[in-house]
Motif scaffolding. Structure first.
Motif, mmCIF file in Angstrom:
data_model
loop_
_atom_site.group_PDB
_atom_site.id
_atom_site.type_symbol
_atom_site.label_atom_id
_atom_site.label_comp_id
_atom_site.label_asym_id
_atom_site.label_seq_id
_atom_site.Cartn_x
_atom_site.Cartn_y
_atom_site.Cartn_z
ATOM 1 N N ARG A 6 0.854 -1.185 0.000
ATOM 2 C CA ARG A 6 0.000 0.000 0.000
ATOM 3 C C ARG A 6 0.891 1.237 0.000
ATOM 4 O O ARG A 6 0.801 2.113 0.853
ATOM 5 C CB ARG A 6 -0.932 0.007 1.209
ATOM 6 C CG ARG A 6 -2.006 1.106 1.141
ATOM 7 C CD ARG A 6 -2.779 1.197 2.436
ATOM 8 N NE ARG A 6 -3.744 0.132 2.580
ATOM 9 C CZ ARG A 6 -3.999 -0.499 3.718
ATOM 10 N NH1 ARG A 6 -3.321 -0.208 4.798
ATOM 11 N NH2 ARG A 6 -4.908 -1.447 3.772
ATOM 12 N N SER A 7 1.782 1.297 -0.942
ATOM 13 C CA SER A 7 2.712 2.409 -1.028
ATOM 14 C C SER A 7 2.083 3.590 -1.754
ATOM 15 O O SER A 7 1.110 3.441 -2.504
ATOM 16 C CB SER A 7 3.986 1.979 -1.761
ATOM 17 O OG SER A 7 4.863 3.062 -1.947
ATOM 18 N N THR A 8 2.650 4.769 -1.534
ATOM 19 C CA THR A 8 2.224 5.955 -2.267
ATOM 20 C C THR A 8 2.514 5.792 -3.750
ATOM 21 O O THR A 8 1.820 6.356 -4.601
ATOM 22 C CB THR A 8 2.936 7.206 -1.737
ATOM 23 O OG1 THR A 8 2.679 7.322 -0.331
ATOM 24 C CG2 THR A 8 2.455 8.472 -2.429
ATOM 25 N N TYR A 9 3.541 5.000 -4.060
ATOM 26 C CA TYR A 9 3.961 4.814 -5.446
ATOM 27 C C TYR A 9 3.789 3.365 -5.874
ATOM 28 O O TYR A 9 3.682 2.458 -5.038
ATOM 29 C CB TYR A 9 5.427 5.226 -5.608
ATOM 30 C CG TYR A 9 5.721 6.638 -5.180
ATOM 31 C CD1 TYR A 9 5.406 7.712 -6.011
ATOM 32 C CD2 TYR A 9 6.304 6.908 -3.952
ATOM 33 C CE1 TYR A 9 5.670 9.011 -5.619
ATOM 34 C CE2 TYR A 9 6.569 8.212 -3.550
ATOM 35 C CZ TYR A 9 6.248 9.258 -4.389
ATOM 36 O OH TYR A 9 6.500 10.546 -3.997
ATOM 37 N N ASP A 10 3.778 3.169 -7.190
ATOM 38 C CA ASP A 10 3.875 1.826 -7.756
ATOM 39 C C ASP A 10 5.333 1.594 -8.153
ATOM 40 O O ASP A 10 6.108 2.544 -8.287
ATOM 41 C CB ASP A 10 2.976 1.689 -8.993
ATOM 42 C CG ASP A 10 1.510 1.953 -8.675
ATOM 43 O OD1 ASP A 10 1.016 1.371 -7.695
ATOM 44 O OD2 ASP A 10 0.873 2.740 -9.404
ATOM 45 N N TYR A 11 5.703 0.326 -8.376
ATOM 46 C CA TYR A 11 7.086 0.018 -8.736
ATOM 47 C C TYR A 11 7.106 -0.931 -9.928
ATOM 48 O O TYR A 11 6.258 -1.817 -10.065
ATOM 49 C CB TYR A 11 7.830 -0.582 -7.540
ATOM 50 C CG TYR A 11 8.035 0.437 -6.443
ATOM 51 C CD1 TYR A 11 9.165 1.241 -6.422
ATOM 52 C CD2 TYR A 11 7.066 0.636 -5.468
ATOM 53 C CE1 TYR A 11 9.336 2.205 -5.437
ATOM 54 C CE2 TYR A 11 7.224 1.594 -4.488
ATOM 55 C CZ TYR A 11 8.365 2.377 -4.478
ATOM 56 O OH TYR A 11 8.511 3.334 -3.511
ATOM 57 N N LEU A 12 8.115 -0.706 -10.781
ATOM 58 C CA LEU A 12 8.219 -1.461 -12.022
ATOM 59 C C LEU A 12 9.679 -1.658 -12.383
ATOM 60 O O LEU A 12 10.468 -0.712 -12.342
ATOM 61 C CB LEU A 12 7.503 -0.700 -13.156
ATOM 62 C CG LEU A 12 7.550 -1.321 -14.543
ATOM 63 C CD1 LEU A 12 6.715 -2.601 -14.584
ATOM 64 C CD2 LEU A 12 7.048 -0.324 -15.589
ATOM 65 N N GLY A 13 10.043 -2.884 -12.745
ATOM 66 C CA GLY A 13 11.409 -3.128 -13.211
ATOM 67 C C GLY A 13 12.005 -4.394 -12.629
ATOM 68 O O GLY A 13 11.337 -5.160 -11.924
ATOM 69 N N ARG A 14 13.266 -4.603 -12.918
ATOM 70 C CA ARG A 14 13.978 -5.783 -12.417
ATOM 71 C C ARG A 14 15.434 -5.413 -12.166
ATOM 72 O O ARG A 14 16.080 -4.786 -13.016
ATOM 73 C CB ARG A 14 13.891 -6.935 -13.421
ATOM 74 C CG ARG A 14 14.618 -8.201 -12.957
ATOM 75 C CD ARG A 14 14.549 -9.314 -13.980
ATOM 76 N NE ARG A 14 13.199 -9.833 -14.129
ATOM 77 C CZ ARG A 14 12.540 -9.878 -15.255
ATOM 78 N NH1 ARG A 14 13.100 -9.404 -16.376
ATOM 79 N NH2 ARG A 14 11.319 -10.373 -15.322
ATOM 80 N N MET A 15 15.931 -5.778 -10.988
ATOM 81 C CA MET A 15 17.323 -5.519 -10.649
ATOM 82 C C MET A 15 17.946 -6.736 -9.976
ATOM 83 O O MET A 15 17.246 -7.533 -9.349
ATOM 84 C CB MET A 15 17.442 -4.306 -9.712
ATOM 85 C CG MET A 15 17.221 -2.970 -10.383
ATOM 86 S SD MET A 15 17.745 -1.591 -9.327
ATOM 87 C CE MET A 15 19.531 -1.851 -9.311
ATOM 88 N N LYS A 16 19.241 -6.837 -10.116
ATOM 89 C CA LYS A 16 19.984 -7.907 -9.452
ATOM 90 C C LYS A 16 20.397 -7.440 -8.073
ATOM 91 O O LYS A 16 21.001 -6.375 -7.915
ATOM 92 C CB LYS A 16 21.222 -8.280 -10.279
ATOM 93 C CG LYS A 16 21.966 -9.512 -9.783
ATOM 94 C CD LYS A 16 23.091 -9.871 -10.736
ATOM 95 C CE LYS A 16 23.788 -11.153 -10.322
ATOM 96 N NZ LYS A 16 24.871 -11.523 -11.265
ATOM 97 N N ASP A 17 20.055 -8.221 -7.068
ATOM 98 C CA ASP A 17 20.438 -7.896 -5.704
ATOM 99 C C ASP A 17 21.922 -8.200 -5.532
ATOM 100 O O ASP A 17 22.346 -9.353 -5.667
ATOM 101 C CB ASP A 17 19.613 -8.740 -4.729
ATOM 102 C CG ASP A 17 19.845 -8.359 -3.269
ATOM 103 O OD1 ASP A 17 20.936 -7.846 -2.962
ATOM 104 O OD2 ASP A 17 18.937 -8.578 -2.457
ATOM 105 N N PRO A 18 22.756 -7.194 -5.232
ATOM 106 C CA PRO A 18 24.198 -7.429 -5.139
ATOM 107 C C PRO A 18 24.601 -8.342 -3.993
ATOM 108 O O PRO A 18 25.672 -8.936 -4.029
ATOM 109 C CB PRO A 18 24.776 -6.020 -4.959
ATOM 110 C CG PRO A 18 23.655 -5.213 -4.418
ATOM 111 C CD PRO A 18 22.413 -5.781 -5.019
ATOM 112 N N GLU A 19 23.753 -8.476 -2.983
ATOM 113 C CA GLU A 19 24.102 -9.334 -1.846
ATOM 114 C C GLU A 19 23.804 -10.801 -2.106
ATOM 115 O O GLU A 19 24.523 -11.676 -1.635
ATOM 116 C CB GLU A 19 23.341 -8.886 -0.594
ATOM 117 C CG GLU A 19 23.879 -7.600 0.016
ATOM 118 C CD GLU A 19 23.126 -7.232 1.273
ATOM 119 O OE1 GLU A 19 23.780 -6.961 2.283
ATOM 120 O OE2 GLU A 19 21.888 -7.199 1.243
ATOM 121 N N THR A 20 22.744 -11.073 -2.847
ATOM 122 C CA THR A 20 22.343 -12.461 -3.070
ATOM 123 C C THR A 20 22.598 -12.931 -4.492
ATOM 124 O O THR A 20 22.675 -14.139 -4.738
ATOM 125 C CB THR A 20 20.835 -12.633 -2.778
ATOM 126 O OG1 THR A 20 20.090 -11.845 -3.727
ATOM 127 C CG2 THR A 20 20.500 -12.180 -1.366
#
Length: 470
Positions: A59-73
């Motif tokens: 229930r965020s103020t914003y929506d999110y879109l995309g894909r990223m590689k997590d540098p830790e995992t």
């Protein structure tokens, strides 16, 4: 004067203890024996561990879109979102000009010239030139009003996507070179992704239109009552769209809003008017972000007891066991005037992920989900917010929480003295600075904290100051 003097000494003692967590006995005889009290300070060790969170309330103020590689995992984190649309009330009674004034025609029937989905981006992390692809799917059924949705929600599994509906792909980069550099440099420019909906569209009744805009236009002409309220609009005309990341990696975008725009021309007083009507995805309608993460490597991080983790959008929180009984032992009739706890963040030379959460929420573990579901605002009594200061997250006074946990302890409840650190975003009133909304952080962020059962550094501690009456 006596009251003012005592209050002044107490404030001084609290200030000293805030600067030196190791201060022990502070205070002495201040007045006659009848008014005698002592200020006592003590420090207690705190145990912490990482816990895996499968999903968080979306229930965020914003929506999110995309894909990223997590540098830790090394795993990929993918964000998709669903949005509905609302029409502005001031034009809902006159959404489109009368049908006979519309200039666009096919076989004598009024049509829209074009229709677009515009996805406006507030901010992003990652490579602004990363090639990405999304697919806009038409919803068959709207999200249910009054229901909460978590970040693992999949509209395909729930049968909410219209199988024979719109399925429009779009390749894009955050930096759109089709727009001139001078325009992109303007302060008013907001980056956006344009998805055209100009292919022939067939509605659920089998009627075909030249584009989706013409469908919206004739829905209005046939049933203007559907456009008077958002509920009737999403249930009878447009249930919304699912915007899904279908290819590419390297960027995560924070979507400010999504607009559904219909363009048309009409005749007014013998003049040709080019116009549009905009349907907007705002906080007034149902919106939810879905997050997909491989939990295998998340669990490996959780098993590392040499530290603890805070990881969003859904991954790891730090659980804190407060030594409440030790704090209260021998002080059952005393007043705790301050309880301060600090969590130190590791900063490693080869740390690739510097996007640590800016804000942490501390709440009882029992309220981890209900706090967000009921739209609770931190009260600085049993829930607290702190911001990252350098390499530290410090909660300066959680004394009321300690007292509350002790009073409400329940036999057999192993979590009664546990609290959780949760990465959050929040909004506030710019005039009063009062917090108006708290939401789980949905962007990719991470912080590695000193703690855990195998911690080799100085232990996490809570410093306590008592007002001991005699």
């Amino acid at each position: 004067m006596k009251i003012k003097f005592i209050a002044g000494v107490l404030l001084t003692a609290m200030t000293i203890s805030a600067c030196d967590d190791n201060t022990q006995d502070i205070g002495a005889s201040l007045t006659k024996d009848v008014d005698h009290f002592s200020i006592i300070a003590d420090t207690f060790k705190v145990s912490t561990r990482s816990i895996v969170i499968d999903s968080v309330l979306s229930r965020s103020t914003y929506d999110y879109l995309g894909r990223m590689k997590d540098p830790e995992t090394g795993d990929y984190v993918t964000a998709d979102y669903i949005t509905q649309f609302v029409q502005l009330e001031q034009i809902s009674n006159n959404m489109f000009p009368t049908e006979n004034t519309i200039l666009g025609r096919i076989d004598g029937q009024a049509i829209a010239d074009s229709c677009h989905l515009n996805i406006y981006i507030q901010a992003h992390v990652g490579d602004s030139l990363a090639p990405m692809k999304l697919t806009a799917y038409e919803m068959a059924t709207p999200l249910e009003e009054g229901k909460v949705y978590y970040s693992d929600f999949d509209p395909f599994e729930r049968g909410l996507i219209r199988e024979d509906g719109i399925k429009k792909q779009k390749s894009y980069t955050y930096v759109n070179y089709l727009i001139s550099e001078s325009r992109r440099d303007e302060s008013s420019y907001i980056p956006y992704i344009n998805v055209t909906l100009n292919d022939p569209y067939t509605d659920k009744n089998g009627v075909t239109y030249n584009n989706y805009g013409s469908y919206l236009m004739h829905s209005y002409y046939n049933h203007p009552e559907y456009f008077k309220k958002t509920y009737s609009f999403v249930h009878n005309v447009c249930p919304g769209f699912f915007i899904k990341t279908t290819d590419g990696a390297g960027i995560m975008s924070q979507v400010y809003t999504t607009e559904l725009v219909v363009y048309f021309r009409y005749n007014r007083n013998d003049s040709v008017i080019s116009a549009n009507r905009v349907f907007t995805g705002t906080e007034e309608v149902a919106r939810t972000t879905s997050i997909t993460i491989d939990k295998k490597h998340i669990q490996e991080l959780a098993n590392d007891n040499s530290c603890t983790y805070i990881k969003s959008p859904a991954g790891l929180f730090t659980e804190v066991t407060l030594p409440v009984e030790s704090i209260m032992k021998g002080h059952e009739n005393d007043t705790i005037v301050q309880s301060k706890i600090t969590f130190n963040r590791y900063i490693e030379k080869d740390d690739e992920n510097n996007d640590a959460p800016k804000y942490l929420l501390l709440i009882p573990k029992a309220k981890l989900y209900s706090f967000f579901e009921t739209k609770t605002i931190p009260d600085n009594k049993t829930s607290f917010v702190c911001s990252l200061n350098g390499t530290q997250y410090t909660f300066n006074n959680i004394s009321t929480l300690v007292t509350s946990l002790y009073k409400n302890r329940t036999a057999g409840d192993e979590d009664w003295n546990k609290v959780v650190l949760v990465p959050i975003d929040y909004t506030y009133n710019s005039s009063t600075y009062e917090v108006t909304n708290i939401a789980n952080q949905m962007t990719l962020s991470s912080a590695k904290l000193v703690g855990g059962s195998g911690n080799t550094h100085a232990p996490v501690t809570i410093s306590v100051i008592y007002n001991k009456g005699n």
